[in-house]
Motif scaffolding. Structure first.
Motif, PDB file in Angstrom:
ATOM      1  N   ASN A 260       7.379  -3.690  26.770  1.00  0.00           N
ATOM      2  CA  ASN A 260       6.093  -4.361  26.946  1.00  0.00           C
ATOM      3  C   ASN A 260       5.062  -3.965  25.896  1.00  0.00           C
ATOM      4  N   TYR A 261       5.483  -3.291  24.842  1.00  0.00           N
ATOM      5  CA  TYR A 261       4.524  -2.838  23.831  1.00  0.00           C
ATOM      6  C   TYR A 261       4.965  -3.328  22.461  1.00  0.00           C
ATOM      7  N   THR A 262       4.027  -3.948  21.742  1.00  0.00           N
ATOM      8  CA  THR A 262       4.281  -4.435  20.388  1.00  0.00           C
ATOM      9  C   THR A 262       3.246  -3.834  19.450  1.00  0.00           C
ATOM     10  N   PRO A 263       3.618  -2.960  18.522  1.00  0.00           N
ATOM     11  CA  PRO A 263       2.643  -2.364  17.585  1.00  0.00           C
ATOM     12  C   PRO A 263       1.983  -3.439  16.724  1.00  0.00           C
ATOM     13  N   GLN A 264       0.656  -3.336  16.619  1.00  0.00           N
ATOM     14  CA  GLN A 264      -0.122  -4.318  15.859  1.00  0.00           C
ATOM     15  C   GLN A 264      -0.914  -3.706  14.709  1.00  0.00           C
ATOM     16  N   LYS A 265      -1.131  -2.389  14.729  1.00  0.00           N
ATOM     17  CA  LYS A 265      -1.979  -1.761  13.727  1.00  0.00           C
ATOM     18  C   LYS A 265      -1.222  -0.798  12.817  1.00  0.00           C
ATOM     19  N   THR A 266       0.079  -0.748  12.951  1.00  0.00           N
ATOM     20  CA  THR A 266       0.883   0.147  12.113  1.00  0.00           C
ATOM     21  C   THR A 266       1.970  -0.655  11.414  1.00  0.00           C
ATOM     22  N   ASP A 267       2.464  -0.090  10.321  1.00  0.00           N
ATOM     23  CA  ASP A 267       3.467  -0.746   9.487  1.00  0.00           C
ATOM     24  C   ASP A 267       4.743   0.094   9.485  1.00  0.00           C
ATOM     25  N   PRO A 268       5.889  -0.483   9.840  1.00  0.00           N
ATOM     26  CA  PRO A 268       7.128   0.316   9.860  1.00  0.00           C
ATOM     27  C   PRO A 268       7.589   0.755   8.475  1.00  0.00           C
ATOM     28  N   TYR A 269       7.115   0.090   7.413  1.00  0.00           N
ATOM     29  CA  TYR A 269       7.555   0.434   6.063  1.00  0.00           C
ATOM     30  C   TYR A 269       6.602   1.402   5.357  1.00  0.00           C
ATOM     31  N   TYR A 270       5.441   1.637   5.945  1.00  0.00           N
ATOM     32  CA  TYR A 270       4.487   2.542   5.298  1.00  0.00           C
ATOM     33  C   TYR A 270       5.066   3.956   5.187  1.00  0.00           C
ATOM     34  N   ALA A 271       5.687   4.428   6.274  1.00  0.00           N
ATOM     35  CA  ALA A 271       6.233   5.786   6.270  1.00  0.00           C
ATOM     36  C   ALA A 271       7.352   5.929   5.233  1.00  0.00           C
ATOM     37  N   ILE A 272       8.114   4.859   5.026  1.00  0.00           N
ATOM     38  CA  ILE A 272       9.196   4.917   4.038  1.00  0.00           C
ATOM     39  C   ILE A 272       8.630   5.078   2.633  1.00  0.00           C
ATOM     40  N   TRP A 273       7.643   4.231   2.296  1.00  0.00           N
ATOM     41  CA  TRP A 273       7.055   4.312   0.954  1.00  0.00           C
ATOM     42  C   TRP A 273       6.303   5.627   0.761  1.00  0.00           C
ATOM     43  N   PHE A 274       5.626   6.087   1.799  1.00  0.00           N
ATOM     44  CA  PHE A 274       4.923   7.374   1.718  1.00  0.00           C
ATOM     45  C   PHE A 274       5.919   8.509   1.487  1.00  0.00           C
ATOM     46  N   SER A 275       7.042   8.485   2.196  1.00  0.00           N
ATOM     47  CA  SER A 275       8.043   9.545   2.057  1.00  0.00           C
ATOM     48  C   SER A 275       8.652   9.537   0.664  1.00  0.00           C
ATOM     49  N   LEU A 276       8.966   8.351   0.145  1.00  0.00           N
ATOM     50  CA  LEU A 276       9.551   8.276  -1.197  1.00  0.00           C
ATOM     51  C   LEU A 276       8.561   8.759  -2.257  1.00  0.00           C
ATOM     52  N   ALA A 277       7.278   8.407  -2.082  1.00  0.00           N
ATOM     53  CA  ALA A 277       6.266   8.872  -3.039  1.00  0.00           C
ATOM     54  C   ALA A 277       6.115  10.394  -2.961  1.00  0.00           C
ATOM     55  N   ALA A 278       6.103  10.942  -1.737  1.00  0.00           N
ATOM     56  CA  ALA A 278       5.993  12.394  -1.581  1.00  0.00           C
ATOM     57  C   ALA A 278       7.229  13.093  -2.140  1.00  0.00           C
ATOM     58  N   MET A 279       8.411  12.502  -1.975  1.00  0.00           N
ATOM     59  CA  MET A 279       9.623  13.106  -2.509  1.00  0.00           C
ATOM     60  C   MET A 279       9.595  13.135  -4.035  1.00  0.00           C
ATOM     61  N   MET A 280       9.174  12.038  -4.661  1.00  0.00           N
ATOM     62  CA  MET A 280       9.096  12.000  -6.123  1.00  0.00           C
ATOM     63  C   MET A 280       8.083  13.023  -6.636  1.00  0.00           C
ATOM     64  N   LEU A 281       6.935  13.106  -5.956  1.00  0.00           N
ATOM     65  CA  LEU A 281       5.924  14.080  -6.351  1.00  0.00           C
ATOM     66  C   LEU A 281       6.434  15.505  -6.161  1.00  0.00           C
ATOM     67  N   GLY A 282       7.107  15.757  -5.046  1.00  0.00           N
ATOM     68  CA  GLY A 282       7.650  17.091  -4.806  1.00  0.00           C
ATOM     69  C   GLY A 282       8.713  17.484  -5.813  1.00  0.00           C
ATOM     70  N   LEU A 283       9.601  16.549  -6.156  1.00  0.00           N
ATOM     71  CA  LEU A 283      10.626  16.837  -7.164  1.00  0.00           C
ATOM     72  C   LEU A 283      10.000  17.100  -8.527  1.00  0.00           C
ATOM     73  N   LEU A 284       8.978  16.330  -8.875  1.00  0.00           N
ATOM     74  CA  LEU A 284       8.299  16.535 -10.157  1.00  0.00           C
ATOM     75  C   LEU A 284       7.663  17.917 -10.223  1.00  0.00           C
ATOM     76  N   ILE A 285       6.990  18.318  -9.143  1.00  0.00           N
ATOM     77  CA  ILE A 285       6.350  19.638  -9.110  1.00  0.00           C
ATOM     78  C   ILE A 285       7.393  20.746  -9.160  1.00  0.00           C
ATOM     79  N   ASN A 286       8.481  20.577  -8.405  1.00  0.00           N
ATOM     80  CA  ASN A 286       9.503  21.626  -8.359  1.00  0.00           C
ATOM     81  C   ASN A 286      10.233  21.764  -9.690  1.00  0.00           C
ATOM     82  N   PHE A 287      10.553  20.640 -10.348  1.00  0.00           N
ATOM     83  CA  PHE A 287      11.223  20.727 -11.648  1.00  0.00           C
ATOM     84  C   PHE A 287      10.316  21.357 -12.702  1.00  0.00           C
TER      85      PHE A 287
END
Length: 301
Positions: A260-287
């Protein structure tokens, strides 16, 4: 060690004949194993990750069963505390039409998985640690093992709690089980990516990195949105939460749990893009850090 000891005895007593094939076995003791192709390298890496994960599981407690029970107990205590808070406030039923306890557990499970993965990855290894001095162990193996350790513990904990709840209280019903599992894995993966950023900062500023990790974990106590429903959040408050990937993950997971619940204010793909951006940034810093990191950096700590 027995073969090595015998080799020294044969050297000290040349007249004593060595067994057939003995010198060949002794020679192999001092030969480092090298991978011949990509498949062998992948198999060696996976084996290292597995053994390091087992080592991490046994580090917190000598008995792995007791370690898992402690993880389950921690989750249960967290659930009881939030249930008590809701009862004190006066909220006795779920804001979403459905099981009130499933509403509480949906937020707590994902929150604990995310923040524990952040902390585990952020403190997974250091250049001054003894394990990093032994090949073929490398930082990638330690990072992956730290993240998998949290995933294993939280998965067992969640399955145990849901199983007991299903047997003792109410049947567990999920509207979209595949979506629930996907959001759970996304909470874990995003936590690993965020922890990778804090891990890269750690050699440059150990105290600041530890403080930022703690602050991020404490902010998510409120900013994750586990205590309220995103659909009823006023628009002027939305910028305070919309930046947080865990806010989107928990809200989308509730859409998969409750029919009975349908999310209207959140995006299921936002977390994916955020995670990929954080991973690229983390790898760059670590290297970049690995090129300049030195044992002398931690000499004064």
């Amino acid at each position: 060690m027995r073969d090595l000891f015998r080799s020294f005895r044969s050297l000290s007593n040349p007249t004593r004949a060595a067994p057939q094939g003995y010198h060949e076995r002794t020679r192999r003791l001092f030969i480092q194993r090298r991978n011949q192709n990509l498949i062998q390298a992948a198999g060696t890496t996976l084996a290292l990750i597995y053994h390091q994960t087992v080592y991490n599981l046994r580090t917190d407690h000598r008995n792995p069963i007791i370690g898992l029970l402690l993880t389950i107990l921690q989750t249960v205590v967290f659930m009881a505390a939030f249930l008590l808070i809701f009862l004190v406030i006066g909220i006795r039923q779920s804001p979403i039409r459905g099981d009130f306890m499933m509403y509480i557990m949906s937020g707590i499970f994902l929150f604990m998985t995310h923040v524990k993965t952040v902390g585990a990855v952020a403190s997974s290894h250091s250049v001054s640690g003894g394990l990093t001095q032994h090949e073929p162990l490398n930082p990638a193996v330690l990072i992956a093992a730290a993240a998998l350790t949290v995933l294993y513990r939280q998965t067992i904990s969640i399955l145990a709690i849901l199983g007991l709840y299903n047997v003792l209280l109410n049947p567990v019903t999920l509207a979209h089980p595949v979506g629930c599992v996907a959001m759970y894995l996304q909470a874990w993966f995003s936590g690993a990516c965020v922890g990778l950023v804090f891990l890269g900062i750690r050699p440059w500023a150990p105290k600041a990195s530890q403080l930022l990790t703690t602050v991020y974990q404490r902010i998510n106590m409120f900013a994750s949105g586990k205590m309220f429903v995103a659909n009823v959040l006023p628009n002027f408050m939305l910028p305070w939460f919309i930046w947080n990937p865990l806010f989107h993950i928990i809200d989308q997971a509730r859409g998969d749990i409750f029919v009975n619940y349908t999310p209207q204010k959140t995006d299921p793909y936002y977390a994916i893009w955020f995670s990929l951006a954080a991973m690229m940034l983390g790898l760059l810093i670590n290297f970049t850090t690995r090129k300049y990191e030195s044992l002398s950096w931690s000499a004064g700590h």
